[in-house]
Design a protein around this motif. Structure first.
Motif, PDB file in Angstrom:
ATOM      1  N   LEU A 195       0.724  -1.081  -0.016  1.00 50.48           N
ATOM      2  CA  LEU A 195       0.360  -0.051  -0.005  1.00 50.48           C
ATOM      3  C   LEU A 195       0.803   1.159   0.074  1.00 50.48           C
ATOM      4  CD1 LEU A 195      -2.724  -1.160   2.485  1.00 50.48           C
ATOM      5  CD2 LEU A 195      -2.818  -1.067  -0.219  1.00 50.48           C
ATOM      6  N   SER A 196       2.204   1.212   0.627  1.00 50.38           N
ATOM      7  CA  SER A 196       2.647   2.644   0.759  1.00 50.38           C
ATOM      8  C   SER A 196       4.216   2.173   0.333  1.00 50.38           C
ATOM      9  CB  SER A 196       2.847   2.885   2.244  1.00 50.38           C
ATOM     10  OG  SER A 196       1.463   3.168   2.763  1.00 50.38           O
ATOM     11  N   PHE A 197       4.962   1.613   1.122  1.00 50.93           N
ATOM     12  CA  PHE A 197       6.306   1.397   0.709  1.00 50.93           C
ATOM     13  C   PHE A 197       6.611  -0.065   0.047  1.00 50.93           C
ATOM     14  CE2 PHE A 197       6.818   4.842   3.511  1.00 50.93           C
ATOM     15  CZ  PHE A 197       7.672   5.810   2.965  1.00 50.93           C
ATOM     16  N   SER A 198       7.224  -0.246  -1.092  1.00 48.59           N
ATOM     17  CA  SER A 198       7.691  -1.465  -1.690  1.00 48.59           C
ATOM     18  C   SER A 198       9.067  -1.569  -1.837  1.00 48.59           C
ATOM     19  CB  SER A 198       6.780  -1.827  -2.891  1.00 48.59           C
ATOM     20  OG  SER A 198       5.462  -1.870  -2.821  1.00 48.59           O
ATOM     21  N   HIS A 199       9.837  -2.314  -1.068  1.00 43.52           N
ATOM     22  CA  HIS A 199      11.536  -2.398  -1.135  1.00 43.52           C
ATOM     23  C   HIS A 199      11.732  -3.799  -1.534  1.00 43.52           C
ATOM     24  CE1 HIS A 199      11.271   1.149   1.536  1.00 43.52           C
ATOM     25  NE2 HIS A 199      11.972   1.625   0.354  1.00 43.52           N
ATOM     26  N   GLY A 200      12.654  -3.955  -2.164  1.00 43.38           N
ATOM     27  CA  GLY A 200      13.275  -5.416  -2.898  1.00 43.38           C
ATOM     28  C   GLY A 200      14.744  -5.384  -3.120  1.00 43.38           C
ATOM     29  N   ALA A 201      15.259  -6.550  -3.145  1.00 43.15           N
ATOM     30  CA  ALA A 201      16.555  -6.622  -3.565  1.00 43.15           C
ATOM     31  C   ALA A 201      16.861  -8.155  -3.842  1.00 43.15           C
ATOM     32  CB  ALA A 201      17.396  -6.196  -2.496  1.00 43.15           C
ATOM     33  N   VAL A 202      17.507  -8.250  -4.951  1.00 39.91           N
ATOM     34  CA  VAL A 202      18.267  -9.650  -5.473  1.00 39.91           C
ATOM     35  C   VAL A 202      19.318  -9.884  -5.197  1.00 39.91           C
ATOM     36  CG1 VAL A 202      18.475 -11.215  -7.640  1.00 39.91           C
ATOM     37  CG2 VAL A 202      16.303  -9.727  -7.431  1.00 39.91           C
ATOM     38  N   ALA A 203      19.982 -10.925  -4.681  1.00 43.59           N
ATOM     39  CA  ALA A 203      21.217 -11.425  -4.615  1.00 43.59           C
ATOM     40  C   ALA A 203      21.522 -12.592  -5.657  1.00 43.59           C
ATOM     41  CB  ALA A 203      21.597 -11.695  -3.232  1.00 43.59           C
ATOM     42  N   TRP A 204      22.587 -12.584  -6.175  1.00 49.88           N
ATOM     43  CA  TRP A 204      22.989 -14.030  -7.025  1.00 49.88           C
ATOM     44  C   TRP A 204      24.288 -14.362  -6.625  1.00 49.88           C
ATOM     45  CZ3 TRP A 204      26.490 -13.200 -11.209  1.00 49.88           C
ATOM     46  CH2 TRP A 204      26.770 -14.414 -12.024  1.00 49.88           C
ATOM     47  N   VAL A 205      24.819 -15.662  -6.547  1.00 51.24           N
ATOM     48  CA  VAL A 205      26.068 -16.096  -6.199  1.00 51.24           C
ATOM     49  C   VAL A 205      26.006 -17.492  -6.976  1.00 51.24           C
ATOM     50  CG1 VAL A 205      27.704 -17.296  -4.544  1.00 51.24           C
ATOM     51  CG2 VAL A 205      26.185 -15.262  -3.911  1.00 51.24           C
ATOM     52  N   GLU A 206      27.044 -17.413  -7.785  1.00 52.65           N
ATOM     53  CA  GLU A 206      27.688 -18.907  -8.624  1.00 52.65           C
ATOM     54  C   GLU A 206      28.564 -19.758  -8.007  1.00 52.65           C
ATOM     55  OE1 GLU A 206      27.238 -19.277 -13.231  1.00 52.65           O
ATOM     56  OE2 GLU A 206      29.105 -18.526 -12.715  1.00 52.65           O
ATOM     57  N   THR A 207      28.337 -20.864  -7.914  1.00 50.47           N
ATOM     58  CA  THR A 207      29.474 -21.595  -7.331  1.00 50.47           C
ATOM     59  C   THR A 207      29.518 -22.991  -8.124  1.00 50.47           C
ATOM     60  OG1 THR A 207      30.417 -22.772  -5.205  1.00 50.47           O
ATOM     61  CG2 THR A 207      28.001 -22.930  -5.564  1.00 50.47           C
ATOM     62  N   GLN A 208      30.563 -23.766  -7.891  1.00 52.63           N
ATOM     63  CA  GLN A 208      30.539 -25.103  -8.473  1.00 52.63           C
ATOM     64  C   GLN A 208      30.270 -26.295  -7.492  1.00 52.63           C
ATOM     65  OE1 GLN A 208      32.192 -26.116 -11.443  1.00 52.63           O
ATOM     66  NE2 GLN A 208      31.731 -23.938 -12.099  1.00 52.63           N
ATOM     67  N   VAL A 209      29.149 -27.138  -7.852  1.00 50.00           N
ATOM     68  CA  VAL A 209      28.821 -28.439  -7.093  1.00 50.00           C
ATOM     69  C   VAL A 209      28.670 -29.513  -7.846  1.00 50.00           C
ATOM     70  CG1 VAL A 209      26.611 -29.519  -6.049  1.00 50.00           C
ATOM     71  CG2 VAL A 209      26.990 -27.054  -5.848  1.00 50.00           C
ATOM     72  N   HIS A 210      29.776 -30.505  -7.662  1.00 48.16           N
ATOM     73  CA  HIS A 210      29.964 -31.688  -8.174  1.00 48.16           C
ATOM     74  C   HIS A 210      30.788 -31.246  -9.757  1.00 48.16           C
ATOM     75  CE1 HIS A 210      28.389 -33.808  -5.001  1.00 48.16           C
ATOM     76  NE2 HIS A 210      27.239 -33.631  -5.266  1.00 48.16           N
ATOM     77  N   GLY A 211      31.255 -30.282  -9.557  1.00 50.21           N
ATOM     78  CA  GLY A 211      32.103 -29.784 -11.006  1.00 50.21           C
ATOM     79  C   GLY A 211      31.102 -28.910 -12.056  1.00 50.21           C
ATOM     80  N   GLN A 212      29.876 -28.891 -11.462  1.00 48.96           N
ATOM     81  CA  GLN A 212      28.993 -28.200 -12.455  1.00 48.96           C
ATOM     82  C   GLN A 212      28.629 -26.862 -11.689  1.00 48.96           C
ATOM     83  OE1 GLN A 212      27.936 -29.326 -15.357  1.00 48.96           O
ATOM     84  NE2 GLN A 212      28.764 -31.377 -15.096  1.00 48.96           N
ATOM     85  N   PRO A 213      28.287 -25.704 -12.471  1.00 47.23           N
ATOM     86  CA  PRO A 213      28.000 -24.480 -12.212  1.00 47.23           C
ATOM     87  C   PRO A 213      26.743 -24.212 -11.560  1.00 47.23           C
ATOM     88  CG  PRO A 213      28.122 -24.160 -14.665  1.00 47.23           C
ATOM     89  CD  PRO A 213      28.558 -25.807 -13.880  1.00 47.23           C
ATOM     90  N   VAL A 214      26.346 -23.919 -10.425  1.00 53.41           N
ATOM     91  CA  VAL A 214      25.026 -23.689  -9.835  1.00 53.41           C
ATOM     92  C   VAL A 214      24.813 -22.224  -9.206  1.00 53.41           C
ATOM     93  CG1 VAL A 214      23.490 -24.325  -7.960  1.00 53.41           C
ATOM     94  CG2 VAL A 214      25.115 -26.135  -8.997  1.00 53.41           C
ATOM     95  N   SER A 215      23.791 -21.670  -9.805  1.00 47.68           N
ATOM     96  CA  SER A 215      23.310 -20.160  -9.524  1.00 47.68           C
ATOM     97  C   SER A 215      22.569 -20.030  -8.237  1.00 47.68           C
ATOM     98  CB  SER A 215      22.899 -19.383 -10.675  1.00 47.68           C
ATOM     99  OG  SER A 215      23.845 -19.261 -11.810  1.00 47.68           O
ATOM    100  N   TYR A 216      22.801 -19.301  -7.231  1.00 45.12           N
ATOM    101  CA  TYR A 216      21.728 -19.418  -6.257  1.00 45.12           C
ATOM    102  C   TYR A 216      21.121 -17.834  -6.201  1.00 45.12           C
ATOM    103  CZ  TYR A 216      23.396 -23.887  -4.401  1.00 45.12           C
ATOM    104  OH  TYR A 216      23.827 -25.060  -4.125  1.00 45.12           O
ATOM    105  N   TRP A 217      19.749 -17.858  -6.301  1.00 43.41           N
ATOM    106  CA  TRP A 217      19.186 -16.553  -6.190  1.00 43.41           C
ATOM    107  C   TRP A 217      18.478 -16.508  -4.986  1.00 43.41           C
ATOM    108  CZ3 TRP A 217      20.183 -13.154 -10.331  1.00 43.41           C
ATOM    109  CH2 TRP A 217      20.540 -13.902 -11.287  1.00 43.41           C
TER     110      TRP A 217
END
Length: 224
Positions: A195-217
């Motif tokens: 109704l009044s204030f709407s705040h937000g933020a996204v964070a992204w971290v990429e790492t390797q799991v079992h030799g495969q890239p994985v992105s966490y959001w």
């Protein structure tokens, strides 16, 4: 720990939505005003002290970088919000959401999201729990602990939302939004009106799991 390999472009999701608190009935103290937080999702009750002079952080806080990928995903979320959308309903049917105000980037939310994205990445797990395995803290506690201390108007409810996603093999912000829209709970949170204030933020971290890239959001939103 071991867990099954997920196919290309698969996205694992996690969501928490809660209505926390209104302005506290506790009388003001010389040091500020006390806001009571009731997190019924986890049975957590706590309080924080703030003042009417609390300032929202409109840029990333020192020590934190607001990456292009994070800006991109928040932009996509806001594009969805301003036009509204139709969400599936668990059990069948649909629900239509009208246009909602875009989320304004807020640095304390970004700090909370970034710290938790880093924790998830370091765990290497795609079990996306909202209670921290390291500290036991839940999203409302992590957001407030990161310094987000608004003073809601008397009688207003401060809303916290957290959406999580993990992607294997590639980083695809549009794919994350599409996955959230396909989930009844995530879709509803995506279009949640404030109704009044709407705040937000996204964070992204990429790492390797079992030799495969994985992105966490991690997407943290708050408002009233």
């Amino acid at each position: 720990m071991s867990f099954p390999f997920l196919p290309r472009a698969s996205v694992v999701l996690g969501l928490l939505t809660l209505s926390a608190c209104g302005s506290s009935p506790t009388p003001p103290t010389p040091k500020g005003e006390v806001v009571q937080v009731t997190d019924s999702e986890y049975g957590v009750n706590f309080e924080y002290t703030t003042s009417r002079d609390f300032s929202y952080a409109l840029a990333a806080l020192p020590g934190y970088t607001h990456s292009a990928a994070e800006v991109h995903l928040l932009t996509l979320v806001n594009e969805e919000r301003v036009k509204g959308g139709v969400c599936p309903v668990r059990g069948g049917g649909q629900r239509t959401y009208g246009p909602a105000r875009p989320l304004l980037f807020e640095g304390h939310l970004h700090r909370a999201a970034s710290d938790y994205a880093r924790e998830l990445a370091e765990s290497g797990s795609t079990v996306l729990a909202h209670r921290s395995a390291l500290t036991g803290l839940v999203p409302s506690q992590r957001v407030v602990g990161a310094g987000y201390h608004p003073l809601p108007p008397k009688g207003a409810a401060l809303e916290f939302n957290e959406s999580l996603a993990a992607e294997w093999l590639k980083s695809d912000p549009a794919g994350v939004v599409a996955a959230w829209k396909a989930s009844p709970e995530h879709c509803g949170a995506l279009y949640e009106p404030m109704l009044s204030f709407s705040h937000g933020a996204v964070a992204w971290v990429e790492t390797q799991v079992h030799g495969q890239p994985v992105s966490y959001w991690v997407l943290n939103t708050a408002g009233y």
